[in-house]
Scaffold this motif. Structure first.
Motif, PDB file in Angstrom:
ATOM      1  N   ARG A  93      -1.554   0.282   8.800  1.00 20.29           N
ATOM      2  CA  ARG A  93      -2.571  -0.565   9.916  1.00 20.29           C
ATOM      3  C   ARG A  93      -2.196  -0.976  11.012  1.00 20.29           C
ATOM      4  NH1 ARG A  93      -8.265   0.789  10.021  1.00 20.29           N
ATOM      5  NH2 ARG A  93      -9.125  -0.876  11.628  1.00 20.29           N
ATOM      6  N   GLU A 144      -1.795   0.229  14.133  1.00 15.83           N
ATOM      7  CA  GLU A 144      -2.264  -0.324  16.019  1.00 15.83           C
ATOM      8  C   GLU A 144      -1.873  -0.366  16.999  1.00 15.83           C
ATOM      9  OE1 GLU A 144      -4.550  -3.770  13.791  1.00 15.83           O
ATOM     10  OE2 GLU A 144      -6.444  -1.978  13.303  1.00 15.83           O
ATOM     11  N   ILE A 163      -6.702   5.665  13.344  1.00 15.05           N
ATOM     12  CA  ILE A 163      -6.181   4.793  14.503  1.00 15.05           C
ATOM     13  C   ILE A 163      -5.221   5.591  15.692  1.00 15.05           C
ATOM     14  CG2 ILE A 163      -5.016   2.879  15.640  1.00 15.05           C
ATOM     15  CD1 ILE A 163      -5.318   2.207  12.651  1.00 15.05           C
TER      16      ILE A 163
END
Length: 309
Positions: A100, A104, A135
């Protein structure tokens, strides 16, 4: 369309194989020709042991190593790619994969390129789960690239630090996240032609959206530094094979095309290929811009003549 068996393809003389592949290309894809470009946004220090790769920390290759590039550098590279005629720009990063936090960071680059350049953005960031890929998609990513590299029957001879199934799972995760998928391989790493056919069939079953074909440039310091270079004829036969197995997909000639094909690059596009990477590769420079433009123009002119005939 039924897939020709390997024995039939292998038994064809090269000119006949090329002729059949070009017929399939023109029938299934007309005179389409697409260009893409990549940028190495994070280089070196990879934990994996892919035996052909200059960016593995396990090999002493002298390849540059640097953290994620600044936004302005990536945006400027995307502008250059668009000026070359590329319709897709891919962010490529060394390393096993992303979670994650890294997703990002790369998402910010995707957003900037989409906003400031307006080119379709792809990414090749290694093994990833669905949440990380979501994402990136939400940031504007349209396609995820993750090569399978070689046939499942040969994979363990090239990579031991992760499995073929992990690569397949990443492609499934990308599809589940709503992304297109781009996957191909690298050839001349010791595999047989039948294993290239095996890989092509796997890619067909996965229904990938684009198929990049790379040809090994033996890099000093890697375990494959002494591998003999593929002959132009073998590279052409490989391209034709992939076209016959994947009749309706872009077949994209990428890394090593200049090194392996030399003065015969134009033959790739008379052997079924209809897409190309421009502007250089990860650790190796590419062809001259004007030469690539001439290559595209001459190939399309011939295709259009054949379609009118």
């Amino acid at each position: 369309m039924a897939v020709l068996d390997f024995e039939t393809i292998e038994g064809m003389p090269t000119l006949e194989l090329m002729r059949r592949a070009l017929e399939v290309k023109l029938e299934g894809r007309g005179d389409t020709f697409s260009l893409c470009s990549i940028l190495n946004v994070k280089s070196g220090g990879c934990t994996e042991d892919c035996r052909f790769c200059a960016q593995s920390a396990r090999f002493k290759t002298g390849s540059p190593s640097y953290p994620i590039k600044e936004v302005h550098e990536v945006v400027e590279a995307a502008r250059r790619a668009k000026a070359l005629g590329a319709t897709r720009f891919s962010l490529v990063a060394s390393g096993r994969g992303i979670g994650r936090q890294k997703a990002e960071a790369y998402a910010r680059l995707v957003e900037a390129v989409r906003k400031e350049v307006g080119i379709a953005v792809c990414a090749s960031l290694g093994i990833a789960d669905r949440s990380a890929l979501m994402i990136l998609r939400q940031a504007g990513l349209s396609r995820y690239h993750h090569n399978l590299e070689t046939a499942p029957s040969f994979f363990k001879r090239i990579v031991t630090t992760h499995t073929f199934e992990e690569r397949l799972e990443t492609l499934r995760n990308a599809r589940a996240a709503g992304l297109e998928v781009c996957a191909g391989g690298v050839f001349g790493i010791g595999e047989e032609m039948e294993q290239r056919y095996e890989l092509a069939v796997v890619l067909r079953e996965l229904e990938v959206d684009s198929v990049p074909l790379n040809f090994l440039i033996p890099i000093k310091g890697t375990p494959l530094e002494g591998m003999p270079v593929l002959s132009p004829e073998e590279a052409i036969r490989t391209i034709s094979l992939f076209r016959l197995v994947l009749p309706d997909r872009p077949i994209r000639v990428c890394g090593g095309r200049e090194f392996v094909l030399g003065e015969f690059q134009g033959m790739a596009f008379q052997a079924g290929a209809d897409a190309m990477m421009v502007g250089g590769y990860l650790t190796v420079g590419g062809a001259e811009e004007e030469r690539d433009r001439r290559l595209v123009e001459s190939s399309r002119r011939l295709w259009q003549e054949l379609l009118r005939a």
